[in-house]
Design a protein around this motif. Structure first.
Motif, PDB file in Angstrom:
ATOM      1  N   LEU A   1      -0.848  -5.070  -1.775  1.00  0.00           N
ATOM      2  CA  LEU A   1       0.142  -3.996  -1.930  1.00  0.00           C
ATOM      3  C   LEU A   1      -0.569  -2.667  -2.183  1.00  0.00           C
ATOM      4  O   LEU A   1      -0.194  -1.627  -1.636  1.00  0.00           O
ATOM      5  CB  LEU A   1       1.039  -4.346  -3.126  1.00  0.00           C
ATOM      6  N   GLU A   2      -1.607  -2.717  -3.014  1.00  0.00           N
ATOM      7  CA  GLU A   2      -2.332  -1.485  -3.333  1.00  0.00           C
ATOM      8  C   GLU A   2      -3.059  -0.973  -2.083  1.00  0.00           C
ATOM      9  O   GLU A   2      -2.980   0.210  -1.754  1.00  0.00           O
ATOM     10  CB  GLU A   2      -3.347  -1.754  -4.458  1.00  0.00           C
ATOM     11  N   ARG A   3      -3.716  -1.878  -1.384  1.00  0.00           N
ATOM     12  CA  ARG A   3      -4.445  -1.499  -0.179  1.00  0.00           C
ATOM     13  C   ARG A   3      -3.473  -0.937   0.863  1.00  0.00           C
ATOM     14  O   ARG A   3      -3.749   0.059   1.513  1.00  0.00           O
ATOM     15  CB  ARG A   3      -5.140  -2.764   0.349  1.00  0.00           C
ATOM     16  N   HIS A   4      -2.323  -1.586   0.991  1.00  0.00           N
ATOM     17  CA  HIS A   4      -1.301  -1.130   1.941  1.00  0.00           C
ATOM     18  C   HIS A   4      -0.829   0.288   1.599  1.00  0.00           C
ATOM     19  O   HIS A   4      -0.662   1.131   2.485  1.00  0.00           O
ATOM     20  CB  HIS A   4      -0.121  -2.110   1.898  1.00  0.00           C
ATOM     21  N   THR A   5      -0.615   0.539   0.297  1.00  0.00           N
ATOM     22  CA  THR A   5      -0.135   1.860  -0.106  1.00  0.00           C
ATOM     23  C   THR A   5      -1.216   2.916   0.118  1.00  0.00           C
ATOM     24  O   THR A   5      -0.945   4.004   0.628  1.00  0.00           O
ATOM     25  CB  THR A   5       0.305   1.836  -1.585  1.00  0.00           C
ATOM     26  N   ARG A   6      -2.458   2.569  -0.232  1.00  0.00           N
ATOM     27  CA  ARG A   6      -3.568   3.518  -0.075  1.00  0.00           C
ATOM     28  C   ARG A   6      -3.864   3.853   1.375  1.00  0.00           C
ATOM     29  O   ARG A   6      -4.308   4.959   1.684  1.00  0.00           O
ATOM     30  CB  ARG A   6      -4.856   2.931  -0.663  1.00  0.00           C
ATOM     31  N   THR A   7      -3.639   2.887   2.267  1.00  0.00           N
ATOM     32  CA  THR A   7      -4.013   3.153   3.665  1.00  0.00           C
ATOM     33  C   THR A   7      -2.769   3.377   4.526  1.00  0.00           C
ATOM     34  O   THR A   7      -2.463   4.514   4.866  1.00  0.00           O
ATOM     35  CB  THR A   7      -4.880   2.009   4.238  1.00  0.00           C
ATOM     36  N   CYS A   8      -2.020   2.324   4.797  1.00  0.00           N
ATOM     37  CA  CYS A   8      -0.900   2.441   5.740  1.00  0.00           C
ATOM     38  C   CYS A   8       0.135   3.460   5.277  1.00  0.00           C
ATOM     39  O   CYS A   8       0.499   4.381   6.020  1.00  0.00           O
ATOM     40  CB  CYS A   8      -0.228   1.085   5.956  1.00  0.00           C
ATOM     41  N   VAL A   9       0.636   3.294   4.037  1.00  0.00           N
ATOM     42  CA  VAL A   9       1.704   4.192   3.588  1.00  0.00           C
ATOM     43  C   VAL A   9       1.188   5.622   3.511  1.00  0.00           C
ATOM     44  O   VAL A   9       1.850   6.566   3.974  1.00  0.00           O
ATOM     45  CB  VAL A   9       2.289   3.736   2.225  1.00  0.00           C
ATOM     46  N   SER A  10      -0.020   5.803   2.970  1.00  0.00           N
ATOM     47  CA  SER A  10      -0.563   7.164   2.858  1.00  0.00           C
ATOM     48  C   SER A  10      -0.735   7.825   4.224  1.00  0.00           C
ATOM     49  O   SER A  10      -0.371   8.990   4.407  1.00  0.00           O
ATOM     50  CB  SER A  10      -1.907   7.140   2.124  1.00  0.00           C
ATOM     51  N   SER A  11      -1.276   7.081   5.191  1.00  0.00           N
ATOM     52  CA  SER A  11      -1.421   7.651   6.548  1.00  0.00           C
ATOM     53  C   SER A  11      -0.066   8.077   7.094  1.00  0.00           C
ATOM     54  O   SER A  11       0.069   9.153   7.676  1.00  0.00           O
ATOM     55  CB  SER A  11      -1.983   6.627   7.534  1.00  0.00           C
TER      56      SER A  11
END
Lengths: 105, 105, 105, 105
Positions: free
Chosen positions: C72-82
């Motif tokens: 979830l953290e990785r997803h937020t840092r990469t996908c969601v942020s992009s």
């Protein structure tokens, strides 16, 4: 799950202030929950059946979680998104994860 | 998880009535929680930072769960145990499991 | 809490592909969890005490949640942020909230 | 919520031994869960979309919780009830509450 404490920052506000409508909506939901808590006190005074009190507690917990999720969504859409756009997302995302973990307990 | 509804029984009481001390203790805990809910309303009025409000909501949820577990333990020690001893445990254990499932959501 | 279904998208990948190191780390954690599940089967075969099996199930659940939070953290840092940076955050944040709700059950 | 540790007792068995049918049913459920964990490893190898992996993790967690509740119900119906009937319920109920708390995290 480890307990990562989140420091309370009493002088801090949302990056995008809540509108009056948003504030009223939240306060109304919290007032309803306050009423439910008073209802629980009445149930205990009336020595109501344990399971009935427990069902009511579950329902208050669920209502509180809904308020929490509404805040979390608003926070992600405004504060976290603004921070990401201005290149300061890291700290906000870290904080978001901590609060999510605390919330999913 | 499936939602198994528990029917509210307004005229039912615990098999062993709560003592006045038990009632007072529960009501005091619920009054403190009521105070926390009003504190949450004040935080929203003051447009306090989203994460701070969320941390406070988590703390109320946790306090409510503690009250719930105290009730659950008392219920098991008195009502469920009495029912088991008089050979009517089945129905009580089924109800206990339903309420526990609802509680662990 | 209402059940908002999330549609599985088998042909979709993370916006930022996982590095080999990230993949290996995740797979190792999942292999350890697989070992724990086999340990549970052994406990049942040995007719081990119910509470011991339950404690072990809690521990697997907690390990799985940790993997989930890492994702979830990785997803937020990469996908969601992009997505937020390219002005397409709304849809990603909505999805993030749904998955968080499901996760906090 | 405070962490009250439950001591593992490797030489202890259920008061009422599990029947072969009960054991097989549990092992089959755990084997299905083992398969789901391997499915998760495959999803990571294929670099599948984060949210899809998360949905799958939620589903495994839910399946594990169901197994846990089945064990908890059986434990209450047999071990706890026997102990209550023979006047040794207190210790069992205390242990039951601890495991329930751990479970509802």
């Amino acid at each position: 799950m480890e307990n990562e404490n989140i420091e309370i920052q009493p002088d801090r506000n949302p990056i995008t202030p809540r509108t009056e409508e948003e504030r009223n909506k939240l306060i109304n939901r919290l007032k309803r929950i306050e009423g439910q808590i008073r209802g629980l006190q009445k149930m205990v005074e009336d020595d109501r059946y344990c399971v009935d009190v427990l069902v009511q507690i579950s329902s208050v917990n669920s209502a509180l979680k809904q308020v929490g999720f509404a805040l979390l969504e608003r926070h992600t859409r405004t504060c976290v998104s603004s921070a990401v756009q201005s290149g300061e997302g890291d700290e906000y995302i870290e904080e978001l994860m901590k609060v999510m973990k605390q919330f999913s307990k």
